[in-house]
Design a protein around this motif. Structure first.
Motif, PDB file in Angstrom:
ATOM      1  N   LEU A 119       0.857  -1.170   0.000  1.00 30.90           N
ATOM      2  CA  LEU A 119       0.000   0.000   0.000  1.00 30.90           C
ATOM      3  C   LEU A 119       0.901   1.229   0.000  1.00 30.90           C
ATOM      4  CD1 LEU A 119      -2.794   1.438   0.347  1.00 30.90           C
ATOM      5  CD2 LEU A 119      -2.442   1.238   2.819  1.00 30.90           C
ATOM      6  N   THR A 120       0.747   2.078  -0.998  1.00 31.98           N
ATOM      7  CA  THR A 120       1.650   3.229  -1.098  1.00 31.98           C
ATOM      8  C   THR A 120       0.883   4.481  -1.516  1.00 31.98           C
ATOM      9  OG1 THR A 120       3.731   4.017  -2.075  1.00 31.98           O
ATOM     10  CG2 THR A 120       2.251   2.799  -3.523  1.00 31.98           C
ATOM     11  N   LEU A 121       1.410   5.636  -1.179  1.00 34.15           N
ATOM     12  CA  LEU A 121       0.842   6.898  -1.625  1.00 34.15           C
ATOM     13  C   LEU A 121       1.283   7.193  -3.052  1.00 34.15           C
ATOM     14  CD1 LEU A 121       1.434   9.283   1.438  1.00 34.15           C
ATOM     15  CD2 LEU A 121      -0.656   8.036   0.859  1.00 34.15           C
ATOM     16  N   TYR A 122       0.463   7.941  -3.778  1.00 35.34           N
ATOM     17  CA  TYR A 122       0.915   8.451  -5.066  1.00 35.34           C
ATOM     18  C   TYR A 122       2.109   9.376  -4.827  1.00 35.34           C
ATOM     19  CZ  TYR A 122      -3.309   6.596  -7.244  1.00 35.34           C
ATOM     20  OH  TYR A 122      -4.292   5.754  -7.716  1.00 35.34           O
ATOM     21  N   ALA A 123       3.009   9.419  -5.800  1.00 33.03           N
ATOM     22  CA  ALA A 123       4.272  10.129  -5.606  1.00 33.03           C
ATOM     23  C   ALA A 123       4.076  11.625  -5.356  1.00 33.03           C
ATOM     24  CB  ALA A 123       5.181   9.920  -6.819  1.00 33.03           C
ATOM     25  N   ASP A 124       2.992  12.197  -5.875  1.00 37.86           N
ATOM     26  CA  ASP A 124       2.755  13.631  -5.692  1.00 37.86           C
ATOM     27  C   ASP A 124       1.914  13.933  -4.452  1.00 37.86           C
ATOM     28  OD1 ASP A 124       0.415  12.566  -6.666  1.00 37.86           O
ATOM     29  OD2 ASP A 124       0.141  14.038  -8.267  1.00 37.86           O
TER      30      ASP A 124
ATOM     31  N   ILE B  43      -1.252  15.288   4.587  1.00 44.26           N
ATOM     32  CA  ILE B  43      -0.937  14.751   3.257  1.00 44.26           C
ATOM     33  C   ILE B  43      -1.259  15.854   2.268  1.00 44.26           C
ATOM     34  CG2 ILE B  43      -1.391  12.979   1.530  1.00 44.26           C
ATOM     35  CD1 ILE B  43      -2.351  11.134   3.738  1.00 44.26           C
ATOM     36  N   CYS B  44      -0.240  16.331   1.587  1.00 41.41           N
ATOM     37  CA  CYS B  44      -0.425  17.409   0.617  1.00 41.41           C
ATOM     38  C   CYS B  44      -0.461  16.812  -0.786  1.00 41.41           C
ATOM     39  CB  CYS B  44       0.709  18.428   0.742  1.00 41.41           C
ATOM     40  SG  CYS B  44       0.440  19.896  -0.280  1.00 41.41           S
TER      41      CYS B  44
ATOM     42  N   PRO C  19       8.932   4.773  -7.621  1.00 40.42           N
ATOM     43  CA  PRO C  19       9.905   5.465  -6.762  1.00 40.42           C
ATOM     44  C   PRO C  19       9.410   6.844  -6.364  1.00 40.42           C
ATOM     45  CG  PRO C  19      10.591   5.605  -9.047  1.00 40.42           C
ATOM     46  CD  PRO C  19       9.390   4.703  -9.023  1.00 40.42           C
ATOM     47  N   PRO C  20       9.916   7.396  -5.276  1.00 40.95           N
ATOM     48  CA  PRO C  20       9.522   8.740  -4.877  1.00 40.95           C
ATOM     49  C   PRO C  20      10.072   9.787  -5.843  1.00 40.95           C
ATOM     50  CG  PRO C  20      11.308   7.957  -3.481  1.00 40.95           C
ATOM     51  CD  PRO C  20      10.880   6.794  -4.330  1.00 40.95           C
ATOM     52  N   ILE C  21       9.467  10.945  -5.845  1.00 38.80           N
ATOM     53  CA  ILE C  21       9.939  12.064  -6.665  1.00 38.80           C
ATOM     54  C   ILE C  21      11.230  12.607  -6.076  1.00 38.80           C
ATOM     55  CG2 ILE C  21       9.429  14.443  -7.368  1.00 38.80           C
ATOM     56  CD1 ILE C  21       6.477  13.632  -7.497  1.00 38.80           C
ATOM     57  N   ASP C  22      12.200  12.838  -6.928  1.00 33.30           N
ATOM     58  CA  ASP C  22      13.480  13.390  -6.490  1.00 33.30           C
ATOM     59  C   ASP C  22      13.288  14.859  -6.104  1.00 33.30           C
ATOM     60  OD1 ASP C  22      16.112  13.827  -5.954  1.00 33.30           O
ATOM     61  OD2 ASP C  22      16.858  13.342  -7.956  1.00 33.30           O
ATOM     62  N   LEU C  23      13.664  15.202  -4.872  1.00 31.19           N
ATOM     63  CA  LEU C  23      13.442  16.563  -4.380  1.00 31.19           C
ATOM     64  C   LEU C  23      14.611  17.476  -4.744  1.00 31.19           C
ATOM     65  CD1 LEU C  23      11.909  15.799  -0.865  1.00 31.19           C
ATOM     66  CD2 LEU C  23      10.730  16.224  -3.042  1.00 31.19           C
ATOM     67  N   VAL C  24      14.849  17.602  -6.028  1.00 32.85           N
ATOM     68  CA  VAL C  24      15.893  18.492  -6.537  1.00 32.85           C
ATOM     69  C   VAL C  24      15.209  19.713  -7.143  1.00 32.85           C
ATOM     70  CG1 VAL C  24      17.729  18.770  -8.242  1.00 32.85           C
ATOM     71  CG2 VAL C  24      17.529  16.629  -6.968  1.00 32.85           C
ATOM     72  N   TRP C  25      15.712  20.898  -6.787  1.00 40.27           N
ATOM     73  CA  TRP C  25      15.111  22.123  -7.310  1.00 40.27           C
ATOM     74  C   TRP C  25      16.177  23.008  -7.929  1.00 40.27           C
ATOM     75  CZ3 TRP C  25      15.693  27.358  -6.953  1.00 40.27           C
ATOM     76  CH2 TRP C  25      14.651  28.148  -7.465  1.00 40.27           C
ATOM     77  N   ASP C  26      15.830  23.605  -9.054  1.00 35.41           N
ATOM     78  CA  ASP C  26      16.685  24.619  -9.662  1.00 35.41           C
ATOM     79  C   ASP C  26      15.806  25.494 -10.546  1.00 35.41           C
ATOM     80  OD1 ASP C  26      18.890  26.108 -10.234  1.00 35.41           O
ATOM     81  OD2 ASP C  26      20.031  24.514 -11.200  1.00 35.41           O
ATOM     82  N   SER C  27      16.380  26.567 -11.014  1.00 36.65           N
ATOM     83  CA  SER C  27      15.638  27.490 -11.873  1.00 36.65           C
ATOM     84  C   SER C  27      16.614  28.131 -12.850  1.00 36.65           C
ATOM     85  CB  SER C  27      14.964  28.575 -11.030  1.00 36.65           C
ATOM     86  OG  SER C  27      14.407  29.582 -11.855  1.00 36.65           O
TER      87      SER C  27
ATOM     88  N   THR D  35      -0.131  28.758   0.443  1.00 32.90           N
ATOM     89  CA  THR D  35      -0.153  28.571  -0.999  1.00 32.90           C
ATOM     90  C   THR D  35       0.071  27.102  -1.330  1.00 32.90           C
ATOM     91  OG1 THR D  35       0.765  30.785  -1.372  1.00 32.90           O
ATOM     92  CG2 THR D  35       0.911  29.212  -3.190  1.00 32.90           C
ATOM     93  N   LEU D  36      -0.896  26.501  -2.026  1.00 31.51           N
ATOM     94  CA  LEU D  36      -0.728  25.131  -2.502  1.00 31.51           C
ATOM     95  C   LEU D  36      -0.019  25.207  -3.853  1.00 31.51           C
ATOM     96  CD1 LEU D  36      -4.183  23.706  -1.446  1.00 31.51           C
ATOM     97  CD2 LEU D  36      -1.970  23.167  -0.448  1.00 31.51           C
ATOM     98  N   TYR D  37       1.289  25.005  -3.788  1.00 30.66           N
ATOM     99  CA  TYR D  37       2.152  25.241  -4.931  1.00 30.66           C
ATOM    100  C   TYR D  37       2.032  24.150  -5.985  1.00 30.66           C
ATOM    101  CZ  TYR D  37       4.574  28.382  -1.655  1.00 30.66           C
ATOM    102  OH  TYR D  37       4.884  29.366  -0.750  1.00 30.66           O
ATOM    103  N   SER D  38       2.586  24.449  -7.153  1.00 27.39           N
ATOM    104  CA  SER D  38       2.871  23.412  -8.130  1.00 27.39           C
ATOM    105  C   SER D  38       3.970  22.522  -7.557  1.00 27.39           C
ATOM    106  CB  SER D  38       3.350  24.034  -9.436  1.00 27.39           C
ATOM    107  OG  SER D  38       4.595  24.714  -9.208  1.00 27.39           O
ATOM    108  N   LEU D  39       4.249  21.406  -8.195  1.00 23.19           N
ATOM    109  CA  LEU D  39       5.298  20.509  -7.709  1.00 23.19           C
ATOM    110  C   LEU D  39       6.630  21.234  -7.615  1.00 23.19           C
ATOM    111  CD1 LEU D  39       6.279  17.707  -6.877  1.00 23.19           C
ATOM    112  CD2 LEU D  39       6.577  17.170  -9.316  1.00 23.19           C
ATOM    113  N   HIS D  40       6.954  22.034  -8.630  1.00 19.97           N
ATOM    114  CA  HIS D  40       8.221  22.771  -8.629  1.00 19.97           C
ATOM    115  C   HIS D  40       8.284  23.739  -7.448  1.00 19.97           C
ATOM    116  CE1 HIS D  40      11.144  25.839 -10.206  1.00 19.97           C
ATOM    117  NE2 HIS D  40      11.801  24.734 -10.482  1.00 19.97           N
ATOM    118  N   GLY D  41       7.178  24.449  -7.196  1.00 21.68           N
ATOM    119  CA  GLY D  41       7.143  25.384  -6.083  1.00 21.68           C
ATOM    120  C   GLY D  41       7.156  24.691  -4.733  1.00 21.68           C
TER     121      GLY D  41
END
Length: 348
Positions: free
Chosen positions: A14-19, A31-32, A97-105, A237-243
């Motif tokens: 049993l797993t959560l969706y990655a987002d 749970i966001c 797999p989980p989403i990689d929490l890497v951020w850049d712009s 603010t409920l951001y986009s995934l990037h935010g």
């Protein structure tokens, strides 16, 4: 949808969706659901259960429970996740797999605030330098009335820029006609106007008079930057995934932001005491490159006192200008109205 019986899935996961991200607070867990921009709250006991389910099958987790009633509660929780489209059952957890929490712009500066009152700032210089930093979003906050002609003169300075959006926060004038402002938003497609300090009678008359979102009205009286930093249930603010990832890794308010206060002084935020020169004789790119300027970019909510125990921390903008302990960079925001240790707002 018929309830899922976990007895038939003991070898599955049993797993959560990655987002759908778990954010544990002191009192409860959120749970966001980033994609659908929804929040769900669960007991911290279920947070621990979901951590076990990252590596263990439903049967293995079931064996850890003390009695049949615990398993039935586990089954009810699993059906809650599935029915709310937060989680699912799979026979191969490695496929998800989980989403990689890497951020850049690609932007050196992602957003800028410019405050104005009586002093006439050199907008040609400011906009040119923001363009050189590839800044896409600009907010101009006016604490004195800005006529349509004055607004037009500022907008003419954007000719050589490629701003994606420019928001004007304008003081509501005593004598108001929407027509000249409407013409400006039609001419400059990247702008929006929000009028603040609107008297009650005018607000009731105007709030439904303009059908488009590029002109709006608020009753809140704003006469200086001192009104910033308020954190309440309406400020999240409920951001986009990037935010959302940016807010996990960096400061939700100050990361890659640069500001110019009403005197032309350059700062992280107009409300902050530390200034880094004046726009009349200082280049924005030189300020942006300074290590002491970028310090605030990297203060995330997992490092801030009290905030690190709050389930809302990854959707909160934060504030480093007004602190409960001004001598501590990692102090809780002074104007935060939430207590994560009771899960209550100050007015409750």
């Amino acid at each position: 949808m018929n309830p899922v019986r976990l007895a038939g899935h003991t070898g599955d996961y049993l797993t959560l969706y990655a987002d759908c991200f778990l954010v544990q607070g002191h009192t409860r867990t959120m749970i966001c659901d980033v994609s659908r921009k929804k929040m769900f709250f669960i007991s911290n006991a279920y947070h621990e259960l979901l951590l076990e389910l990252k590596t263990k099958t439903i049967g293995e987790v079931g064996d850890m429970l003390e009695d049949q009633s615990d398993f039935e509660e586990f089954e009810q929780f699993a059906n809650y996740l599935i029915s709310h489209e937060l989680g699912f059952i799979t026979d191969n957890i490695e496929c998800f797999p989980p989403i990689d929490l890497v951020w850049d712009s690609p932007y050196s500066i992602t957003n800028a605030i410019i405050d104005i009152r009586e002093k006439r700032l050199n907008f040609e210089k400011i906009f040119l330098e923001l363009e050189q930093l590839n800044c896409p979003y600009v907010q101009i906050r006016a604490y004195s009335v800005l006529s349509p002609e004055q607004l037009q003169s500022i907008l003419l300075c954007t000719a050589a820029t490629d701003f994606k959006h420019m928001q004007f926060l304008l003081k509501f004038p005593q004598s108001f006609s929407i027509e000249p402002y409407s013409q400006l938003v039609q001419q400059y497609k990247m702008i929006s106007l929000q009028f603040h300090s609107v008297p009650g009678a005018d607000f009731e008359q105007l709030k439904g008079s303009y059908p488009y979102s590029d002109i709006s009205f608020i009753r809140q009286e704003i006469d200086s930057c001192a009104g910033c930093g308020v954190i309440n249930s309406e400020s999240f603010t409920l951001y986009s995934l990037h935010g959302f990832i940016e807010n996990i890794r960096f400061n939700g308010c100050l990361n890659r932001k640069i500001s110019i206060d009403e005197n032309g002084d350059i700062c992280n935020c107009p409300s902050m005491a530390k200034k880094h020169g004046n726009i009349d004789n200082t280049y924005l790119k030189d300020v942006m490159a300074k290590e002491e300027f970028q310090v605030y970019w990297h203060i995330n909510k997992d490092e801030v006192a009290v905030c690190k125990d709050c389930e809302y921390r990854y959707i909160c903008t934060d504030c480093r200008a007004y602190l409960t302990d001004p001598g501590n960079l990692y102090s809780k925001p002074l104007k935060c109205n939430y207590n994560p240790y009771t899960a209550k707002w100050n007015n409750q």
